[in-house]
Scaffold this motif. Structure first.
Motif, PDB file in Angstrom:
ATOM      1  N   ARG A  97       0.859  -1.184   0.000  1.00 58.69           N
ATOM      2  CA  ARG A  97       0.000   0.000   0.000  1.00 58.69           C
ATOM      3  C   ARG A  97       0.895   1.234   0.000  1.00 58.69           C
ATOM      4  O   ARG A  97       1.825   1.340   0.795  1.00 58.69           O
ATOM      5  N   SER A  98       0.620   2.137  -0.912  1.00 60.34           N
ATOM      6  CA  SER A  98       1.409   3.372  -0.972  1.00 60.34           C
ATOM      7  C   SER A  98       0.474   4.556  -1.142  1.00 60.34           C
ATOM      8  O   SER A  98      -0.623   4.429  -1.680  1.00 60.34           O
ATOM      9  N   ILE A  99       0.933   5.695  -0.659  1.00 61.48           N
ATOM     10  CA  ILE A  99       0.149   6.922  -0.732  1.00 61.48           C
ATOM     11  C   ILE A  99       0.885   7.913  -1.633  1.00 61.48           C
ATOM     12  O   ILE A  99       2.012   8.307  -1.335  1.00 61.48           O
ATOM     13  N   GLY A 100       0.271   8.261  -2.736  1.00 64.71           N
ATOM     14  CA  GLY A 100       0.863   9.225  -3.654  1.00 64.71           C
ATOM     15  C   GLY A 100       0.319  10.622  -3.383  1.00 64.71           C
ATOM     16  O   GLY A 100      -0.901  10.831  -3.372  1.00 64.71           O
ATOM     17  N   GLU A 101       1.216  11.555  -3.118  1.00 67.49           N
ATOM     18  CA  GLU A 101       0.802  12.925  -2.830  1.00 67.49           C
ATOM     19  C   GLU A 101       0.686  13.740  -4.111  1.00 67.49           C
ATOM     20  O   GLU A 101       1.494  13.593  -5.026  1.00 67.49           O
ATOM     21  N   HIS A 102      -0.325  14.606  -4.147  1.00 67.04           N
ATOM     22  CA  HIS A 102      -0.491  15.531  -5.263  1.00 67.04           C
ATOM     23  C   HIS A 102       0.133  16.864  -4.840  1.00 67.04           C
ATOM     24  O   HIS A 102      -0.398  17.569  -3.984  1.00 67.04           O
ATOM     25  N   ARG A 103       1.271  17.167  -5.441  1.00 65.38           N
ATOM     26  CA  ARG A 103       2.014  18.366  -5.040  1.00 65.38           C
ATOM     27  C   ARG A 103       2.054  19.389  -6.169  1.00 65.38           C
ATOM     28  O   ARG A 103       2.128  19.027  -7.337  1.00 65.38           O
ATOM     29  N   ILE A 104       1.987  20.638  -5.784  1.00 61.34           N
ATOM     30  CA  ILE A 104       2.110  21.733  -6.742  1.00 61.34           C
ATOM     31  C   ILE A 104       3.042  22.783  -6.157  1.00 61.34           C
ATOM     32  O   ILE A 104       3.355  22.769  -4.965  1.00 61.34           O
ATOM     33  N   PHE A 105       3.492  23.705  -6.998  1.00 60.66           N
ATOM     34  CA  PHE A 105       4.290  24.839  -6.545  1.00 60.66           C
ATOM     35  C   PHE A 105       3.382  26.044  -6.355  1.00 60.66           C
ATOM     36  O   PHE A 105       2.473  26.277  -7.159  1.00 60.66           O
ATOM     37  N   ASP A 106       3.633  26.839  -5.297  1.00 60.44           N
ATOM     38  CA  ASP A 106       2.901  28.092  -5.167  1.00 60.44           C
ATOM     39  C   ASP A 106       3.738  29.194  -5.822  1.00 60.44           C
ATOM     40  O   ASP A 106       4.711  28.924  -6.527  1.00 60.44           O
ATOM     41  N   GLU A 107       3.355  30.457  -5.588  1.00 61.27           N
ATOM     42  CA  GLU A 107       3.995  31.575  -6.289  1.00 61.27           C
ATOM     43  C   GLU A 107       5.471  31.725  -5.972  1.00 61.27           C
ATOM     44  O   GLU A 107       6.228  32.347  -6.737  1.00 61.27           O
ATOM     45  N   CYS A 146       1.637  23.046 -16.092  1.00 65.96           N
ATOM     46  CA  CYS A 146       2.237  23.038 -14.758  1.00 65.96           C
ATOM     47  C   CYS A 146       3.714  22.663 -14.839  1.00 65.96           C
ATOM     48  O   CYS A 146       4.146  21.974 -15.767  1.00 65.96           O
ATOM     49  N   ILE A 147       4.478  23.126 -13.868  1.00 68.13           N
ATOM     50  CA  ILE A 147       5.889  22.783 -13.776  1.00 68.13           C
ATOM     51  C   ILE A 147       6.017  21.417 -13.119  1.00 68.13           C
ATOM     52  O   ILE A 147       5.383  21.144 -12.098  1.00 68.13           O
ATOM     53  N   ASP A 148       6.823  20.546 -13.699  1.00 66.49           N
ATOM     54  CA  ASP A 148       6.999  19.196 -13.181  1.00 66.49           C
ATOM     55  C   ASP A 148       7.783  19.246 -11.868  1.00 66.49           C
ATOM     56  O   ASP A 148       8.925  19.718 -11.827  1.00 66.49           O
ATOM     57  N   ILE A 149       7.171  18.751 -10.806  1.00 65.06           N
ATOM     58  CA  ILE A 149       7.786  18.778  -9.480  1.00 65.06           C
ATOM     59  C   ILE A 149       9.134  18.052  -9.471  1.00 65.06           C
ATOM     60  O   ILE A 149      10.146  18.570  -8.993  1.00 65.06           O
ATOM     61  N   ASN A 150       9.147  16.840  -9.994  1.00 62.11           N
ATOM     62  CA  ASN A 150      10.355  16.030  -9.929  1.00 62.11           C
ATOM     63  C   ASN A 150      11.502  16.614 -10.742  1.00 62.11           C
ATOM     64  O   ASN A 150      12.669  16.497 -10.360  1.00 62.11           O
ATOM     65  N   GLN A 151      11.166  17.239 -11.864  1.00 57.87           N
ATOM     66  CA  GLN A 151      12.206  17.864 -12.684  1.00 57.87           C
ATOM     67  C   GLN A 151      12.904  18.973 -11.908  1.00 57.87           C
ATOM     68  O   GLN A 151      14.129  19.085 -11.908  1.00 57.87           O
ATOM     69  N   VAL A 152      12.105  19.830 -11.254  1.00 59.81           N
ATOM     70  CA  VAL A 152      12.686  20.941 -10.501  1.00 59.81           C
ATOM     71  C   VAL A 152      13.469  20.430  -9.299  1.00 59.81           C
ATOM     72  O   VAL A 152      14.565  20.928  -8.996  1.00 59.81           O
ATOM     73  N   LEU A 153      12.938  19.424  -8.624  1.00 60.65           N
ATOM     74  CA  LEU A 153      13.631  18.892  -7.452  1.00 60.65           C
ATOM     75  C   LEU A 153      14.978  18.262  -7.818  1.00 60.65           C
ATOM     76  O   LEU A 153      15.860  18.142  -6.966  1.00 60.65           O
ATOM     77  N   ALA A 168      18.079  29.594  -3.240  1.00 62.46           N
ATOM     78  CA  ALA A 168      17.089  29.272  -4.270  1.00 62.46           C
ATOM     79  C   ALA A 168      16.541  27.867  -4.066  1.00 62.46           C
ATOM     80  O   ALA A 168      15.334  27.621  -4.235  1.00 62.46           O
ATOM     81  N   MET A 169      17.415  26.928  -3.677  1.00 60.23           N
ATOM     82  CA  MET A 169      16.969  25.553  -3.434  1.00 60.23           C
ATOM     83  C   MET A 169      16.015  25.497  -2.229  1.00 60.23           C
ATOM     84  O   MET A 169      15.036  24.740  -2.229  1.00 60.23           O
ATOM     85  N   ASP A 170      16.288  26.316  -1.210  1.00 59.30           N
ATOM     86  CA  ASP A 170      15.383  26.393  -0.058  1.00 59.30           C
ATOM     87  C   ASP A 170      14.031  26.967  -0.472  1.00 59.30           C
ATOM     88  O   ASP A 170      12.977  26.527   0.017  1.00 59.30           O
ATOM     89  N   ALA A 171      14.058  27.941  -1.377  1.00 57.06           N
ATOM     90  CA  ALA A 171      12.812  28.555  -1.857  1.00 57.06           C
ATOM     91  C   ALA A 171      11.982  27.533  -2.628  1.00 57.06           C
ATOM     92  O   ALA A 171      10.743  27.526  -2.548  1.00 57.06           O
ATOM     93  N   ILE A 172      12.662  26.657  -3.368  1.00 54.32           N
ATOM     94  CA  ILE A 172      11.952  25.598  -4.085  1.00 54.32           C
ATOM     95  C   ILE A 172      11.240  24.687  -3.093  1.00 54.32           C
ATOM     96  O   ILE A 172      10.058  24.363  -3.260  1.00 54.32           O
ATOM     97  N   ALA A 173      11.957  24.269  -2.047  1.00 54.81           N
ATOM     98  CA  ALA A 173      11.368  23.377  -1.037  1.00 54.81           C
ATOM     99  C   ALA A 173      10.182  24.045  -0.351  1.00 54.81           C
ATOM    100  O   ALA A 173       9.144  23.398  -0.115  1.00 54.81           O
ATOM    101  N   ASP A 174      10.305  25.326  -0.046  1.00 52.81           N
ATOM    102  CA  ASP A 174       9.234  26.046   0.653  1.00 52.81           C
ATOM    103  C   ASP A 174       8.003  26.247  -0.224  1.00 52.81           C
ATOM    104  O   ASP A 174       6.893  26.432   0.290  1.00 52.81           O
ATOM    105  N   SER A 175       8.191  26.247  -1.538  1.00 51.99           N
ATOM    106  CA  SER A 175       7.082  26.560  -2.445  1.00 51.99           C
ATOM    107  C   SER A 175       6.198  25.353  -2.745  1.00 51.99           C
ATOM    108  O   SER A 175       5.160  25.483  -3.386  1.00 51.99           O
ATOM    109  N   ILE A 176       6.601  24.167  -2.289  1.00 56.40           N
ATOM    110  CA  ILE A 176       5.819  22.961  -2.562  1.00 56.40           C
ATOM    111  C   ILE A 176       4.619  22.877  -1.630  1.00 56.40           C
ATOM    112  O   ILE A 176       4.755  22.986  -0.413  1.00 56.40           O
ATOM    113  N   GLN A 177       3.447  22.700  -2.208  1.00 53.88           N
ATOM    114  CA  GLN A 177       2.212  22.555  -1.442  1.00 53.88           C
ATOM    115  C   GLN A 177       1.576  21.200  -1.750  1.00 53.88           C
ATOM    116  O   GLN A 177       1.476  20.812  -2.925  1.00 53.88           O
ATOM    117  N   VAL A 178       1.170  20.470  -0.719  1.00 52.58           N
ATOM    118  CA  VAL A 178       0.485  19.194  -0.899  1.00 52.58           C
ATOM    119  C   VAL A 178      -1.016  19.456  -0.983  1.00 52.58           C
ATOM    120  O   VAL A 178      -1.622  19.970  -0.046  1.00 52.58           O
TER     121      VAL A 178
END
Length: 206
Positions: A97-107, A146-153, A168-178
């Motif tokens: 059993r696995s849980i897949g999260e739907h993540r997006i980037f905010d502004e 949409c911007i691909d989450i995995n590509q940016v990460l 900038a890498m910290d800003a990327i991490a902070d911009s991810i919303q589940v």
């Protein structure tokens, strides 16, 4: 025209445009095609219902077993979310059993992109064209706009010792919303070579 909820009068059939066509004017081959399609569709819908019931029942059984197992240690999960694998006693079968999260980037992702561009400009001649290409590829939008989450990460895996880049890498991490999650159930059978092969529940993979 949407004919989903329309009903043809007695002795007629609705065509794709929603027009009532007398049965006598419908060719035998068209009638036979219609019967074949409807038979397959009805069977597919019945199978879909069985699979939905199977998934719901299996997920509940996995959650119940996790709670039961945890109770031996005085822990109550209450159907906890998360990834878990259950293996049969002989090791032949595995249920995952696995849980897949739907993540997006905010502004804030735009601010991260600006910081990255500033780093590349500041590095100027010394910057790698490969890094430039990787950045542009990572921030390219997909068909849904949409911007691909995995590509940016993937940019966070670059070992670049620069304070602005790290910012900038910290800003990327902070911009991810589940925005939500989807549970998945996968069943595996062990092969002769010791590897596990998924038991396909997708008709396209049979």
């Amino acid at each position: 025209m949407n004919t989903t909820n329309q009903t043809a009068p007695q002795g007629f059939r609705l065509n794709a445009l929603g027009h009532a066509v007398p049965e006598s004017q419908v060719k035998d081959i068209d009638k036979l095609r219609d019967e074949v399609v409807l038979k397959i569709v009805m069977a597919a819908k019945e199978m879909q219902g069985h699979m939905a019931t199977y998934k719901a029942t299996s997920m509940r059984e996995v959650a119940d077993f996790i709670d039961l197992s945890a109770s031996e240690f005085g822990v109550k999960f209450g159907g906890t979310k998360g990834n878990v694998s259950l293996v049969s006693f002989d090791g032949k079968y595995k249920v995952q059993r696995s849980i897949g999260e739907h993540r997006i980037f905010d502004e804030r992702i735009q601010a991260a992109k600006v910081k990255i561009d500033e780093c590349i400009q500041r590095w100027s001649v010394g910057s790698s064209d490969h890094i430039k290409a990787l950045v542009e590829l990572s921030f390219k939008v997909n068909k849904q706009g949409c911007i691909d989450i995995n590509q940016v990460l993937s940019l966070r895996q670059l070992n670049i010792d620069d304070a602005d880049w790290r910012s900038a890498m910290d800003a990327i991490a902070d911009s991810i919303q589940v925005m939500g999650s989807t549970p998945y159930l996968r069943v595996y059978e062990r092969q002769d070579d010791g590897t596990y092969k998924q038991i396909a529940l997708d008709i396209a993979k049979l």
